[in-house]
Each structure stands twice: as C-alpha cells, then as structure tokens.
Write an enzyme that holds these catalytic residues in place. Structure first.
Site, PDB file in Angstrom:
ATOM      1  N   ASP A   1       9.067   3.968  13.499  1.00  0.00           N
ATOM      2  CA  ASP A   1       9.607   2.921  14.370  1.00  0.00           C
ATOM      3  C   ASP A   1      11.004   2.407  14.018  1.00  0.00           C
ATOM      4  O   ASP A   1      11.926   2.483  14.833  1.00  0.00           O
ATOM      5  CB  ASP A   1       8.599   1.760  14.529  1.00  0.00           C
ATOM      6  CG  ASP A   1       8.148   1.108  13.239  1.00  0.00           C
ATOM      7  OD1 ASP A   1       8.559   1.559  12.158  1.00  0.00           O
ATOM      8  OD2 ASP A   1       7.380   0.121  13.307  1.00  0.00           O
TER       9      ASP A   1
ATOM     10  N   ASP B   1       0.843  -1.200   0.000  1.00  0.00           N
ATOM     11  CA  ASP B   1       0.000   0.000   0.000  1.00  0.00           C
ATOM     12  C   ASP B   1       0.879   1.252   0.000  1.00  0.00           C
ATOM     13  O   ASP B   1       2.085   1.162   0.229  1.00  0.00           O
ATOM     14  CB  ASP B   1      -0.996  -0.001   1.158  1.00  0.00           C
ATOM     15  CG  ASP B   1      -0.334   0.023   2.507  1.00  0.00           C
ATOM     16  OD1 ASP B   1      -0.981   0.391   3.475  1.00  0.00           O
ATOM     17  OD2 ASP B   1       0.874  -0.315   2.590  1.00  0.00           O
TER      18      ASP B   1
ATOM     19  N   ASP C   1       1.663   5.057   1.357  1.00  0.00           N
ATOM     20  CA  ASP C   1       1.453   6.128   2.333  1.00  0.00           C
ATOM     21  C   ASP C   1       2.249   7.334   1.854  1.00  0.00           C
ATOM     22  O   ASP C   1       3.434   7.209   1.519  1.00  0.00           O
ATOM     23  CB  ASP C   1       1.988   5.728   3.715  1.00  0.00           C
ATOM     24  CG  ASP C   1       1.129   4.658   4.365  1.00  0.00           C
ATOM     25  OD1 ASP C   1      -0.023   4.485   3.932  1.00  0.00           O
ATOM     26  OD2 ASP C   1       1.617   4.005   5.303  1.00  0.00           O
TER      27      ASP C   1
HETATM   28  N1  CTP Z   1       4.643   3.148  11.984  1.00  0.00           N
HETATM   29  C1  CTP Z   1       5.313   3.419  13.156  1.00  0.00           C
HETATM   30  N2  CTP Z   1       4.900   2.847  14.323  1.00  0.00           N
HETATM   31  C2  CTP Z   1       3.863   1.979  14.342  1.00  0.00           C
HETATM   32  C3  CTP Z   1       3.184   1.674  13.151  1.00  0.00           C
HETATM   33  C4  CTP Z   1       3.607   2.267  11.972  1.00  0.00           C
HETATM   34  O1  CTP Z   1       6.263   4.187  13.141  1.00  0.00           O
HETATM   35  N3  CTP Z   1       3.474   1.430  15.483  1.00  0.00           N
HETATM   36  C5  CTP Z   1       5.066   3.814  10.747  1.00  0.00           C
HETATM   37  C6  CTP Z   1       6.218   3.155  10.040  1.00  0.00           C
HETATM   38  O2  CTP Z   1       6.941   4.151   9.359  1.00  0.00           O
HETATM   39  C7  CTP Z   1       5.530   2.239   9.059  1.00  0.00           C
HETATM   40  C8  CTP Z   1       4.387   3.107   8.617  1.00  0.00           C
HETATM   41  O3  CTP Z   1       3.995   3.805   9.814  1.00  0.00           O
HETATM   42  O4  CTP Z   1       6.357   1.855   7.982  1.00  0.00           O
HETATM   43  C9  CTP Z   1       3.195   2.341   8.029  1.00  0.00           C
HETATM   44  O5  CTP Z   1       2.794   1.349   8.927  1.00  0.00           O
HETATM   45  P1  CTP Z   1       1.923   0.134   8.442  1.00  0.00           P
HETATM   46  O6  CTP Z   1       0.841   0.627   7.570  1.00  0.00           O
HETATM   47  O7  CTP Z   1       1.577  -0.663   9.629  1.00  0.00           O
HETATM   48  O8  CTP Z   1       2.868  -0.658   7.437  1.00  0.00           O
HETATM   49  P2  CTP Z   1       4.201  -1.443   7.760  1.00  0.00           P
HETATM   50  O9  CTP Z   1       3.960  -2.249   8.982  1.00  0.00           O
HETATM   51  O10 CTP Z   1       5.392  -0.589   7.761  1.00  0.00           O
HETATM   52  O11 CTP Z   1       4.419  -2.385   6.542  1.00  0.00           O
HETATM   53  P3  CTP Z   1       3.440  -3.466   5.965  1.00  0.00           P
HETATM   54  O12 CTP Z   1       2.644  -2.698   4.966  1.00  0.00           O
HETATM   55  O13 CTP Z   1       4.375  -4.465   5.401  1.00  0.00           O
HETATM   56  O14 CTP Z   1       2.629  -3.997   7.100  1.00  0.00           O
END
Ligand code: CTP
Length: 444
Positions: A104, A41, A43
């Site tokens: 994170d 996806d 962002d």
């Molecule tokens: N993020 C963060 N802390 C969290 C959750 C998310 O800092 N608890 C930030 C990270 O930069 C992350 C982004 O938000 O990459 C997007 O999070 P998510 O949509 O959950 O995707 P990811 O976990 O990074 O990747 P995936 O799509 O593979 O699940």
C-alpha cells in the site's frame, strides 16, 4: 514482540538463505527495523514456494493460511511466497520487486535483511518516513482499487507519523472515497479504528478522515460537528472539543477513548436557542441514538456498543465536591443502573473538562475529593471511622440517664468500654445496640 520471536524470525530467514532462497522482512517489521524500533510482528517474504517452505521447516509447526493458502505460518511467523498482487486470485512471483510494488504505502513497501543489514527501498519509502510523507506506492488509484480499506490505513499512518499526505494520495482518496461504503466490510473498519485508538493522537486520524471526505462513510454524525458552535460554555467548536476529549484519554482504554471522540455527536441535532442562549438540552440521548447506529454498521459487538452508548448517555451527570451525600448516592445508583463503570465515567469527565477552552481543568484535589465522596458512599462500612468516644452513637448524657449516674469518671469508663467493643465490631455502633449494652450492665 518477544526476543524469542525475533530470534525465530532470524532463524527462519537464515535457514531459507542457506537453502538458496531469497528472504526478507517486509511490511511493518521492515519499517520498524529501519526506524530502529522493535517490530510488533514479523512478516517474511521469500522466493521459496509454499511446498519448499513446508519441506524446509518440516520439523517445525507449519500452518498454511491466507487467501489461496499462499501464506505459511512457521512457528506463528508469517512466511509468504513473493506475490504479484494481493487479491483473491493472487499469483506467485519470483521477484521481490513485484511483491513490494503491490504494497500500500511507500514505507510499507520496504524490505530488510536482518542478517546483512541490507534494505531495499524501491519507492522512496525511507525518504517518506523521514519527511513524514504518506504516499501510496506507485499509482495511487490502482492501490486503492486493489483494496479501498487502504484509504483508511493511509489516514491511520498519517496519525501514526503525524505526517502529511502526498498530493496524489489525497487526490485519489477524495476521488474514490465512496468505495468505502460499497467495497469495505465494517469488520475491517472496526479493526482499523481500534488500532487508531492505540495511537498517541488519534485526533489526527479524524482530521484526515474529514480532509479526505472519508468521515461521511465512517462517522457521518461527526461531520455535522465541524462548524457547530460549542455554545456559551465552550471556547471551541463541537468538533474540536470531541477531538481534544478523545486525545486526552489514555490509549490504554480504546473503547472509552472512542466514546470520548463521539460523546457530543448529537449536539448539532439537539442545538436550540433558549432565552437567547445556545443550548443542547438532551444532546446525550441524541448522541447515543446516532452512535449506536454508526457503531452497528462498523460491526462493533453489542457489548462494545452498549459500553460506549451507556457512558455517552451518562456523561452529563455530575457531582461536585459539594454534592450532598444523598445526591452522591443517587448518582451512583444511576450509573450502576446503566452499567457504567464509575472510574471510566470519571476518566471521560476529566477529559471532557480538559477539552474545554473556557473552563479550568479539574484540580487534583477536586478529583480526589469526588472519588472520596463516591467511595465513602459505595462502601458505607468505611464511611465514618469510629475512633473516639465522640464517634459513638450514644453520649455521656445517655449513659447517665440510662444508669442514673452522676457526672464523673465512671461515665467515661463506660464509654471507653463501649468504644472497645465497637472497634472490634463497627456494626455495634447503633443507638439501639449501644443502649441495650449499657442496660445489660456493660460498665467496664
Ligand atoms: N498491506 C497492504 N495492503 C493492506 C494491508 C497490508 O499492502 N490493505 C501490506 C503492507 O505492506 C503492510 C503489510 O501488508 O505493511 C502488513 O500489514 P499489517 O499486518 O496490517 O501491518 P501494518 O498495518 O503495516 O503495520 P502494523 O503492524 O503497525 O499494523
């Protein structure tokens, strides 16, 4: 993600840039782009305020979502104004650096501009991606305190990239692991666990949970399995067996896979000595008890818990290629009574056997034969094809006796005529019906 979504993301970034705003792909999208992988996806972060975003995209579907309405969805794609932090009271920022610094993990704190190919890597995320290092961005303790779920996310990414924790990251997780119990909702843990089930080797995730001490707060029953001797029929500990079983199940079946990682969780509690041998009689019942409790705390739905518990409860049932038809019928009935999908039961069984260092895997012929036995009993009308007079439930002798005929061609003709009828309607192949047909003068 479809090509359309990619095009839409590009057009959003282009439009924001044309209006003089900075905009970047971030998070998983930036990470995947840098890895040359199609993102799951997209962002986008931007220097534009939510009001600017609404104005610029007034002709498109814009929804305002997220904490404090700080995130806009433009045609379903997340577009967020730079933020100083990601907490409930998040404040906007004018700087990409501030936004990235509060993400994170280093490789989740990258930004990528798909229009120019430029990327921003302030925390060594690309190097960490290359080296397989899982490292919190900046101060590990601060990142955890902002959102303790990140400890579990770090374990997930360790499994995603088969990487190693940076020492400061693992130290901080060990220090703060108890926050998982007090500060993280079960629902969020459930979602992480389900994401993990879609990975190639979730076993790495479970090992990371163990190594960091997080396992106590997610699946406490599993920590007792770690040094638990698997008994005389296994060449591996219960823990290793569980990890191998789950890893042997396809990511296409996330709940079944979870059942694989949990199915023997009750073994340590059920272990006993019988005639000088280690035994685990009734362990599946103990597993069900423990698993139900743990999955409930993790906010799995009742249907999900029942599915996993029922499978685990029946995983010791067995049929072999030599089982009698009666035994097969009793086995099917038991599984159906417990709402266990027989194909899933067999998938678990195959993985369970694969994970046993003392036994050979099921041979393909064995699996096919078991499946055939099951299928034959489940669909009794196909149980025995009637293709020859010898398959009829009456014989030439019967024909001769009923009609007082001597041995000869006529008897054969009558049997052929009966067979023709039965080929049309297999339900006629009962002794009673065939005898009646002979008596009524079906003589070809
Ligand atoms: N993020 C963060 N802390 C969290 C959750 C998310 O800092 N608890 C930030 C990270 O930069 C992350 C982004 O938000 O990459 C997007 O999070 P998510 O949509 O959950 O995707 P990811 O976990 O990074 O990747 P995936 O799509 O593979 O699940």
């Amino acid at each position: 993600m479809s090509l359309d979504t990619e095009k839409q993301a590009l057009s959003i970034i282009r439009k924001l840039s044309n209006q003089g705003f900075e905009s970047w792909l971030v998070g998983g999208a930036a990470r995947d782009m840098i890895l040359c992988k199609p993102p799951d996806d997209y962002d986008i972060v931007t220097s534009a305020s939510p009001e600017d975003i609404r104005r610029i995209f007034r002709n498109r579907m814009v929804k305002i979502v997220g904490r404090l309405f700080s995130v806009c969805l433009v045609d379903g794609i997340e577009v967020a104004t730079f933020r100083k932090d990601r907490s409930l009271t998040a404040t906007f920022s004018s700087s990409l650096r501030e936004d990235l610094a509060k993400r994170d993990l280093t490789f989740n704190a990258l930004a990528f501009n798909p229009l120019t190919g430029e990327h921003i890597d302030l925390f060594g995320g690309i190097r960490d991606l290359k080296d397989g290092v899982i490292r919190f961005t900046g101060n590990a303790r601060d990142r955890i305190l902002e959102d303790p779920l990140r400890m579990v996310r770090a374990c997930r990414f360790k499994a995603t990239f088969d990487g190693e924790f940076h020492e400061k990251t693992v130290e901080a997780i060990r220090e703060y692991r108890a926050l998982l119990q007090t500060d993280v909702a079960g629902e969020r843990l459930r979602l992480e666990i389900l994401k993990v089930m879609g990975l190639k080797r979730p076993g790495i995730f479970f090992k990371a949970l163990l190594g960091t001490g997080l396992i106590e707060y997610i699946f406490p029953s599993l920590s007792a399995c770690v040094d638990c001797d698997g008994g005389p029929f296994h060449g591996e500990t219960v823990w290793d067996h569980l990890l191998m079983t789950g890893d042997a199940i396809s990511p296409r079946y996330p709940l079944l896979r979870l059942a694989g990682y949990l199915h023997d969780a009750g073994k340590p509690a059920a272990a006993s000595e019988r005639n000088g041998k280690r035994s685990f009689v009734g362990h599946e019942g103990k597993s069900v008890e423990l698993i139900r409790d743990e999955l409930k705390k993790l906010k799995f739905s009742n249907a999900e818990i029942d599915y996993i518990a029922n499978l685990v409860g029946q995983h010791m049932r067995d049929i072999t290629t030599d089982s009698s038809r009666k035994a097969v019928r009793k086995f099917i009935k038991r599984l159906l009574d417990h709402q266990v999908d027989i194909r899933d039961w067999l998938r678990l069984k195959i993985a369970d056997r694969k994970a046993n260092l003392k036994r050979d895997n099921y041979a393909l012929t064995e699996i096919k034969s078991i499946l055939r036995n099951i299928s034959d009993e489940m669909h009794p009308s196909h149980e025995k094809g009637v293709f020859q007079t010898g398959d009829l439930n009456v014989s030439g002798n019967d024909v001769m006796e009923i009609l007082g005929l001597p041995q000869g061609r006529k008897v054969g003709q009558i049997l052929e005529a009966l067979l023709k009828k039965v080929l049309d309607d297999p339900s006629l192949n009962t002794r009673e019906k065939l005898v009646q047909m002979i008596k009524k003068g079906l003589n070809g």
